[in-house]
Design an enzyme around this catalytic site. Structure first.
Site, PDB file in Angstrom:
ATOM      1  N   SER A 106       0.248   6.254   8.515  1.00 24.35           N
ATOM      2  CA  SER A 106       1.156   7.381   8.213  1.00 24.35           C
ATOM      3  C   SER A 106       0.593   8.158   7.037  1.00 24.35           C
ATOM      4  O   SER A 106      -0.154   7.597   6.228  1.00 24.35           O
ATOM      5  CB  SER A 106       2.537   6.824   7.837  1.00 24.35           C
ATOM      6  OG  SER A 106       3.328   7.820   7.230  1.00 24.35           O
ATOM      7  N   TYR A 139       7.598   1.306   2.570  1.00 22.81           N
ATOM      8  CA  TYR A 139       6.937   1.820   3.784  1.00 22.81           C
ATOM      9  C   TYR A 139       5.523   2.314   3.439  1.00 22.81           C
ATOM     10  O   TYR A 139       4.547   1.979   4.117  1.00 22.81           O
ATOM     11  CB  TYR A 139       7.777   2.945   4.378  1.00 22.81           C
ATOM     12  CG  TYR A 139       7.242   3.560   5.646  1.00 22.81           C
ATOM     13  CD1 TYR A 139       7.423   2.931   6.874  1.00 22.81           C
ATOM     14  CD2 TYR A 139       6.551   4.771   5.614  1.00 22.81           C
ATOM     15  CE1 TYR A 139       6.944   3.501   8.043  1.00 22.81           C
ATOM     16  CE2 TYR A 139       6.067   5.348   6.777  1.00 22.81           C
ATOM     17  CZ  TYR A 139       6.262   4.713   7.993  1.00 22.81           C
ATOM     18  OH  TYR A 139       5.775   5.277   9.152  1.00 22.81           O
TER      19      TYR A 139
END
Ligand code: NAP
Length: 238
Positions: free
Chosen positions: A139, A152
């Site tokens: 990501s 995350y």
């Protein structure tokens, strides 16, 4: 001997994983689908089969990292795989200062630990074949610190590092390891219990756009490797 190309996709029941399963079926891969939700996996398997390819599914909780490697090895069998897409992951929002340790561990287990074990499950047969392609879905959060997305982001930054380490170790065996790092994609991840987010979804990328990038990475001639792709919505980063 494998009779046709086989690709295993984790998190294939939804979003980017589902779109990738269909994109790879369209270019001739038989698909092995892994996620927890058997009903959703069954629907994706049916969509793969309407494209004339075989689909096999396994309902599995990837957070059970200690048993993952052996379970997958037994399921995949001696024929092995041509492609592994480590796509399964969870979003998680919460201040680092307040986050329960169990939540931190869960994010690391699913987004990082499962990739470690899924990859190690496929390496023996890929090494034996002298080829294979592994694509890990990270990501842009691996490279940017967004408030409340700390756990995350750490899991995805570590995943980029893990991918580079596997790439360096496995290229001598003919195995390619790539990372695809998307910005915001309109998938159900934004509506899950562990995510508190309110974005204009119309400006996000679609899962199909990311799947196309993943397929392009896989379809590069075996003598070349795309080490990493960052894919952003043209409207800007979120
Ligand atoms: P999604 O639609 O929520 O899909 C996530 C997939 O992971 C589902 O198939 C889910 O299946 C599976 N999964 C989650 N926990 C699991 C577990 N414990 N065991 C097995 N499977 C599990 O989200 P998505 O956006 O497509 O996400 C796919 C990947 O892209 C993730 O790694 C995510 O971090 C990454 N990513 C997404 C975006 C974005 O904006 N959407 C941006 C950058 C990166 P079950 O629920 O059936 O288990």
């Amino acid at each position: 001997m494998t009779t046709s190309q086989r690709a295993l996709i984790t998190g294939a029941s939804s979003g980017i994983g589902r779109a990738t399963a269909l994109a790879l079926a369209d270019v001739g891969y038989d698909i092995l689908l892994v996620a927890r939700d058997r009903t959703k996996l069954g629907s994706v398997a049916a969509e793969v089969e309407t494209r004339g390819r075989n689909a096999t599914l396994l309902s599995l909780d990837l957070s059970q990292v200690s048993t993952l490697q052996e379970t997958l090895k037994a399921w995949i069998g001696d024929d092995g795989l041509d492609v592994l897409v480590n796509n399964a992951g969870i979003g998680y929002t919460g201040r680092l200062s307040d986050m329960p340790l169990a939540d931190w561990q869960q994010v690391m287990d699913i987004n990082l630990g499962s990739v470690f074990e899924c990859t190690r499950a496929v390496l023996p047969t890929m090494r034996k074949a002298g080829s294979g392609t592994i694509v890990n879905i990270a990501s842009v959060a691996a490279y940017n610190a967004f408030p409340d997305w700390g756990a995350y982001g750490v899991s995805k930054a570590a995943l980029v590092s893990l991918s580079k380490a596997f790439a360096a170790e496995e290229r001598q065996h003919g195995i390619r390891v790539s990372v695809v790092s998307p910005g915001a994609v309109n998938t159900p991840i934004w509506d899950t219990e562990t995510v508190d987010a309110d974005f204009d979804k119309s400006k996000m990328m679609t899962a199909e756009m990311v799947a196309q990038a993943i397929a392009n990475v896989i379809l590069m001639p075996q003598a070349a490797v795309v080490e990493e792709i960052t894919l952003l919505p043209n409207a800007g980063t979120f």
